[in-house]
Design a protein around this motif. Sequence first.
Motif, PDB file in Angstrom:
ATOM      1  N   GLU A  95      -7.953  -3.928   3.020  1.00 50.38           N
ATOM      2  CA  GLU A  95      -9.111  -3.786   2.126  1.00 50.38           C
ATOM      3  C   GLU A  95      -8.718  -3.128   0.818  1.00 50.38           C
ATOM      4  OE1 GLU A  95     -12.197  -5.064   2.454  1.00 50.38           O
ATOM      5  OE2 GLU A  95     -11.243  -6.079   4.158  1.00 50.38           O
ATOM      6  N   ARG A  96      -7.800  -2.191   0.898  1.00 48.76           N
ATOM      7  CA  ARG A  96      -7.349  -1.530  -0.328  1.00 48.76           C
ATOM      8  C   ARG A  96      -6.660  -2.533  -1.251  1.00 48.76           C
ATOM      9  NH1 ARG A  96      -4.291   4.295  -0.807  1.00 48.76           N
ATOM     10  NH2 ARG A  96      -4.262   4.376  -3.079  1.00 48.76           N
ATOM     11  N   THR A 106       0.808  -1.220   0.000  1.00 48.63           N
ATOM     12  CA  THR A 106       0.000   0.000   0.000  1.00 48.63           C
ATOM     13  C   THR A 106       0.843   1.273   0.000  1.00 48.63           C
ATOM     14  OG1 THR A 106      -0.194  -0.079   2.420  1.00 48.63           O
ATOM     15  CG2 THR A 106      -1.952  -1.114   1.145  1.00 48.63           C
ATOM     16  N   SER A 110      -0.386  -5.464   4.648  1.00 49.70           N
ATOM     17  CA  SER A 110      -0.514  -4.117   5.196  1.00 49.70           C
ATOM     18  C   SER A 110      -0.641  -4.218   6.702  1.00 49.70           C
ATOM     19  CB  SER A 110      -1.748  -3.410   4.621  1.00 49.70           C
ATOM     20  OG  SER A 110      -1.981  -2.169   5.279  1.00 49.70           O
ATOM     21  N   ARG A 142       1.139   0.441  -4.308  1.00 51.19           N
ATOM     22  CA  ARG A 142      -0.259   0.603  -4.731  1.00 51.19           C
ATOM     23  C   ARG A 142      -0.399   0.681  -6.247  1.00 51.19           C
ATOM     24  NH1 ARG A 142      -1.300   6.502  -2.082  1.00 51.19           N
ATOM     25  NH2 ARG A 142      -0.097   5.470  -0.430  1.00 51.19           N
ATOM     26  N   ALA A 192      -7.620  -1.091   6.928  1.00 49.62           N
ATOM     27  CA  ALA A 192      -7.937  -0.284   5.748  1.00 49.62           C
ATOM     28  C   ALA A 192      -6.996  -0.610   4.597  1.00 49.62           C
ATOM     29  CB  ALA A 192      -7.850   1.203   6.099  1.00 49.62           C
ATOM     30  N   GLY A 193      -5.728  -0.792   4.931  1.00 49.17           N
ATOM     31  CA  GLY A 193      -4.765  -1.148   3.906  1.00 49.17           C
ATOM     32  C   GLY A 193      -5.056  -2.503   3.296  1.00 49.17           C
ATOM     33  N   GLY A 232      -9.165  -4.510  -3.002  1.00 52.31           N
ATOM     34  CA  GLY A 232      -9.794  -3.724  -4.051  1.00 52.31           C
ATOM     35  C   GLY A 232      -8.961  -3.633  -5.317  1.00 52.31           C
TER      36      GLY A 232
END
Length: 303
Positions: free
Chosen positions: A38-39, A9, A31, A14, A35-36, A42
């Motif tokens: 999930e990124r 990330t 990560s 990224r 949140a990382g 994605g």
Amino acid sequence: MRVFVAGATGAVGRLLVPMLVAAGHEVTGISRTPAGTERIKGLGATGVQVDALDAGALRGALRAAAPETIIHQLTDLSGADGAANGRIRREGTRNLVEAAKAADVGRIVAQSISWAYAPGEGPADEAVPLDTTDALPRAAIVTAVRELEETAAELETAVVLRHGLLYGPGTWYAPGGAVAAALAGDRSARFLGSTVPNDAVGSFVHVADAAGAALAALDWPGGPVNIVDDEPAPAREWLPALAEALGVPAPLPLSAPVSGPVAGRQGWERGALNGLARSRGWRPGRPTWRTGFAAQCDTAEFG
């Protein structure tokens, strides 16, 4: 290929993860935060929450992923804390390599830097040794880089990508980043670098080009490779160009370019050459900061 990305990330990670996915690789990224994680998901990869400084957790994550190659993009630069970044280079790399050994993974592509070379005249190629200075704070930086590279080299194949100064989305040199704030007069802006338009020579590379190099390096032979653009340049040239691109005041120029410490140029501030990377087929999409700085300010790229 099954690829494990540590630092998935970060500014390079990224952009790298979707490149790997698009190339057909099976990617697992780590990560420290939910949140990382999930990124990463994605971006089309498997996301795992683990701290690279937690050796046991990292070993478990890597064993579960069973990768064929590890890509090391670990940094700790969000707080502009050189000691924290040095720790991740030393301890994070050690943990990653020990986990690779335990999982019988023999290949790693690791992020390093191109400004750790010994002093000399002209830009450095990979034959130049790393600096042996004992002067702080540079000694701490070079020692951590040396440990990172030597630790990575314990694996059968270690490709070490010595990046230039990173610019583009998510970096200090991006629109709205720390360098823009510093040039605009914000004394609280924190980054590891300088805004003095002196004779210190540096080499840049856009984060997308750095990510592209990591993708290409999956089948490169081991050893260090400079990942920089085509034009090393003194700060008295690139700083005003950066300020203009960012729409902030340009720093006042020195009265005259003078070589040596008085003008802010140390012998190691020499830039680097990308001939080896080019011989392996890599080409920077932004061959010079002269056009790259302005391009990074385009809404299409930065957004």
